[in-house]
Design a protein around this motif. Structure first.
Motif: not given
Lengths: 196, 224
Positions: B104-130
């Motif tokens: 999940v931390s790799e997902f978050l780090a990578a999506l942050r590089r794409w400059r997506l706001p955390t309001a979208l990246t955190i739920p996205f990472a949770v969905v992937m984890r879930f």
């Protein structure tokens, strides 16, 4: 519980319920891929079942924006699993609208939550927009995937007026789903302490 | 081999479009072979030889069914089932590969590089984890039902909701609460620039993968 801000806790919760919503959507959506008549009934029973996770989510919403994020993410995931982009486009418009409606009742007034869920569910109509308005293209695409008998059954069941019927079916299914969700929240989730 | 999550997502999008959309006839068959070859190679690199072989076998069966089964009579059902399976299986395998090889931390780090706001990246990472968690919990609920001799026949959809969906939802909420506690402990709610131990960045294998994805799509456009 509203009036909270969109903090990390709220964001994680949104992710959890988006995952549940998408899984229920996928499981029940797949039933329609097997039997054409279910494909036509889909607009009714899919939002009905999805009402269960949605209503529990609505009962736990902490901040404005959670329903918006759920809609956009669900639209993106539906798109990534091979559905039409129209779903995502509709989600970007309808999810914030649903969020505003639910917020008008501070996320606690059932009639407004029900209305919000009906609006939210209408994004699912995006899945069948290609069937009605980009028809030739869509039929060419699915006949690669399915045999002629399946395609003919689908075409016969879907004259253009069916599109408007499907919108109404989604609204009816969503309304019943909201009631079903409320019943299950009261029967199972509230006693289990999931809703305060 | 560690790959950048962004390269994996780009490949997944390409494989998804080709795998679900391309026909089995003519150029579509060639595009499918390329797509399946990529999936099989990645799985083989992870040592999942059985899965790798199953991806190749699924596409092989799909192509064989398209070539030799005439779409009439009973063969329609068989051909349809093989066709559907051959379309989905490589995509599903790649999805499992992406989920199981990316933290999940790799997902978050990578999506942050794409400059997506955390309001979208955190739920996205949770969905992937879930998604895998939900599958696991659903199996556990099924086991619990069997051990108590409960069986759900058709025609009782209400029972399905109450016996399966309600417990699944409860487990999801409980696990979500634990996940929240874990995330807050690790300071996910701080607004400072986050650093990450997960190293993401495009290296030669990632460029190769993204290039292969682009090439698959290009092939799709030109051959169809």
């Amino acid at each position: 519980m509203e009036n909270g801000k969109l903090d990390t806790r709220a964001l994680i919760q949104t992710g959890v319920f988006t995952a549940l919503y998408v899984v229920v959507l996928a499981v029940f959506g797949q039933l329609g891929a097997l039997i054409p008549i279910l494909q036509v009934m889909g607009p009714f029973y899919i939002p009905m079942v999805c009402g269960i996770p949605f209503m529990l989510f609505a009962a736990r919403v902490r901040a404005f924006g959670q329903i918006t994020i759920m809609g956009i993410l669900a639209g993106a995931l539906v798109f990534l699993t091979g559905q039409s982009w129209v779903v995502l486009a509709l989600a970007v418009v309808l999810a914030p609208a649903a969020d505003l409606i639910a917020r008008a009742g501070r996320y606690r007034r059932f009639p407004l939550t029900l209305a919000a869920y009906v609006v939210f569910s209408e994004m699912l109509i995006g899945m069948v927009v290609p069937l009605f308005f980009m028809r030739g293209d869509f039929i060419a695409r699915i006949s690669q995937r399915h045999d002629d008998a399946w395609v003919n059954a689908l075409v016969n069941l879907t004259p253009t007026w069916m599109f408007w019927v499907m919108i109404a079916m989604i609204a009816a299914g969503a309304a019943i789903g909201a009631l079903l969700g409320r019943t299950l929240v009261a029967k199972h989730f509230r006693p289990a302490g999931l809703v305060t | 081999m560690r790959l950048d999550p962004r390269a994996k997502l780009i490949l997944f999008a390409a494989v998804n479009i080709v795998g679900l959309g391309a026909p089995f006839s003519g150029g579509g068959g060639i595009v499918r072979m390329v797509e399946t070859g990529l999936v099989a190679a990645l799985l083989a690199l992870e040592g999942s030889w059985t899965m790798s072989a199953s991806a190749l076998a699924a596409t092989g069966a799909g192509l064989a069914a398209h070539t030799w089964l005439s779409p009439s009579g009973v063969a329609v059902l068989a051909a349809g089932a093989v066709n559907l399976f051959a379309r989905f299986w490589p995509v599903v395998l790649l999805g499992c590969y992406v989920l199981s090889t990316t933290t999940v931390s790799e997902f978050l780090a990578a999506l942050r590089r794409w400059r997506l706001p955390t309001a979208l990246t955190i739920p996205f990472a949770v969905v992937m984890r879930f998604l895998p968690t939900l599958a696991q919990e659903s199996r556990a609920i099924g086991d619990a039902m069997r051990s108590r001799g409960l069986r759900l026949g058709g025609g009782r959809p209400g029972a399905w909701l109450e016996y399966r969906l309600v417990p699944l939802t409860m487990r999801a909420v409980a696990i979500g609460d634990e996940l929240t506690a874990a995330a807050l402990t690790r300071g996910l709610d701080r607004h400072a620039e986050r650093t990450s131990l997960a190293r993401v960045g495009f290296r030669p294998p990632d460029w190769a993968l993204a290039g292969a994805a682009a090439a698959t799509l290009a092939l799709w456009w030109t051959l169809l």
